[in-house]
Design an enzyme around this catalytic site. Structure first.
Site, PDB file in Angstrom:
ATOM      1  N   CYS A  84       0.831  -1.202   0.000  1.00 17.08           N
ATOM      2  CA  CYS A  84       0.000   0.000   0.000  1.00 17.08           C
ATOM      3  C   CYS A  84       0.871   1.260   0.000  1.00 17.08           C
ATOM      4  CB  CYS A  84      -0.929   0.007   1.198  1.00 17.08           C
ATOM      5  SG  CYS A  84      -2.253  -1.197   1.058  1.00 17.08           S
ATOM      6  N   CYS A 115      13.671   4.539  -7.349  1.00 15.92           N
ATOM      7  CA  CYS A 115      12.212   4.401  -7.180  1.00 15.92           C
ATOM      8  C   CYS A 115      11.858   5.029  -5.847  1.00 15.92           C
ATOM      9  CB  CYS A 115      11.786   2.932  -7.271  1.00 15.92           C
ATOM     10  SG  CYS A 115      12.482   1.884  -5.991  1.00 15.92           S
TER      11      CYS A 115
END
Ligand SMILES: [Zn+2]
Length: 391
Positions: A195, A349
């Site tokens: 999440c 990232c």
């Protein structure tokens, strides 16, 4: 299925008043409420699922409510972790959750476990409870929770959430399948985003957390048909609930006929492998820090910085000068044609997992001096530019 706990001897006058809307439901009644009073339930995690679960378990009158969490409340939690408030930011989640629980229901006992659930303590902690509600968000802890519950012969209510999708089930090896019967192996590292990486609709936590509490109350009081042997799948966009049968796997390594896992694994992180072997190999010796990237940029090094996250993440926050090429384009190969041959490739990232996976692909394609940024954007925010929003 038989009720999990015996009824307490009696309810006080205060309790009768407080729980009157339960008491007048014939299926719950005095006996059911006394069982709840006698029940000991542990909520693993006071995060997205744990927040609504703890609030409703407390309100329902579960006599002993345990909460285990090692984390502290962060501003980015408040979008969904409704048990915490603005003034709790920076406070241990277990303590903040316990304070809310006491405010909702002073008649119950709250047990605070302000620690990491680990192979060292999971058996001892679980042994103190009748039922576990699993609100964890990572595979390593999920498998550990499952294994400990099966080894102790305890049921647990599992839930998972991602973006608009939720799932829930009750795993109880004595009466049905366990989590390993459904998912014998963890997904390949990097394949299932968390999440934190992919996002979650805040209210989805309430949808799934409330199902978990619903199942907990049914198990404790012995009413209805529990989700044992069924997986509930919720799609918030389509607004559909469906449940699929999950069978006990006779070959399950944990709860099958001839189990090979008869005690906890030594290392659940390793079992679930945060980063794949290829990625680990690629990253070894080819990882730079966010501060190193900053100094390369300041010194005008001949580098090409690529952000492999998704466009919406790039929009929220990005490292200056980074070009967006999402990970998917590395996986399908289309990104490789766009890479300059005359510059050093620097990948990053959010946290360094996806960029390590991409690094393996890029190095295999011949860009042998390519590197990635350990800790990704989060590390950049922490060490280079704290004015940027961590997400
Ligand atoms: Zn099993």
């Amino acid at each position: 299925m038989p009720p999990l706990v015996e009824p307490a001897a009696e309810l006080t006058v205060d309790e009768v008043r407080r729980y009157s809307r339960h008491l007048i439901i014939p299926d719950v009644g005095m006996a059911g409420q006394k069982r709840l009073k006698n029940a000991k339930v542990l909520c693993v995690g006071a995060g997205g699922l744990g927040s609504p679960a703890l609030l409703y378990l407390a309100a329902a009158g579960v006599g002993t409510l345990g909460v285990i969490d090692f984390d502290v409340v962060d501003e980015s939690n408040l979008q969904r972790q409704v048990i915490h408030g603005q003034s709790d930011v920076g406070r241990p989640k277990a303590e903040s959750a316990a304070a809310s629980v006491r405010e909702i229901n002073p008649l119950i006992d709250v047990v605070v476990h302000n620690e990491v659930l680990s192979t060292e303590n999971v058996m001892d902690i679980f042994a103190q409870y009748d039922l576990i509600v699993d609100g964890t968000d990572n595979f390593a802890t999920r498998y550990m929770v499952n294994d400990a519950a099966v080894l102790l012969g305890k049921p647990y209510v599992w839930g998972s959430i991602y973006r608009f999708d939720g799932q829930a089930s009750v795993f109880w090896a004595e009466h049905g399948p366990c989590y390993r019967c459904l998912y014998p192996e963890p997904p390949p590292p990097g394949m299932v985003p968390s999440c934190a990486e992919g996002g979650v609709l805040g209210v989805l936590c309430a949808s799934i957390g409330s199902i978990q509490v619903n199942e907990a109350i049914k198990l404790l009081t012995g009413i209805g048909e529990p989700l044992v042997g069924r997986l509930m799948i919720y799609d918030a966009l389509e607004m559909t609930y469906r449940s699929v049968k999950v069978r006990k796997d006779p070959e399950c390594v944990l709860c099958g006929k001839n189990p090979t896992v008869t005690e906890l694994l030594e290392d659940y992180e390793a079992f679930c492998g945060a980063v794949s072997e290829e990625a680990q190999e690629a990253a070894s010796g080819s990882t730079i820090t966010a501060t190193e990237l900053k100094s390369w940029q300041d010194q005008g090094e001949n580098i090409y910085v690529i952000d492999v996250r998704e466009p919406n993440e790039y929009e929220i926050v990005s490292i200056p000068g980074a070009v967006l090429i999402p990970k998917g384009e590395f996986l399908n190969g289309s990104a490789l044609e766009r890479l300059p041959q005359d510059k050093k490739i620097v990948l990053h990232c959010k946290s360094g997992v996806r960029s390590a996976e991409c690094l393996a692909i890029v190095k295999n394609a011949g860009f042998s001096d390519a590197v990635h940024v350990g800790g990704g954007v989060l590390s950049w925010i922490k060490t280079v530019d704290p004015s940027l929003p961590a997400y």
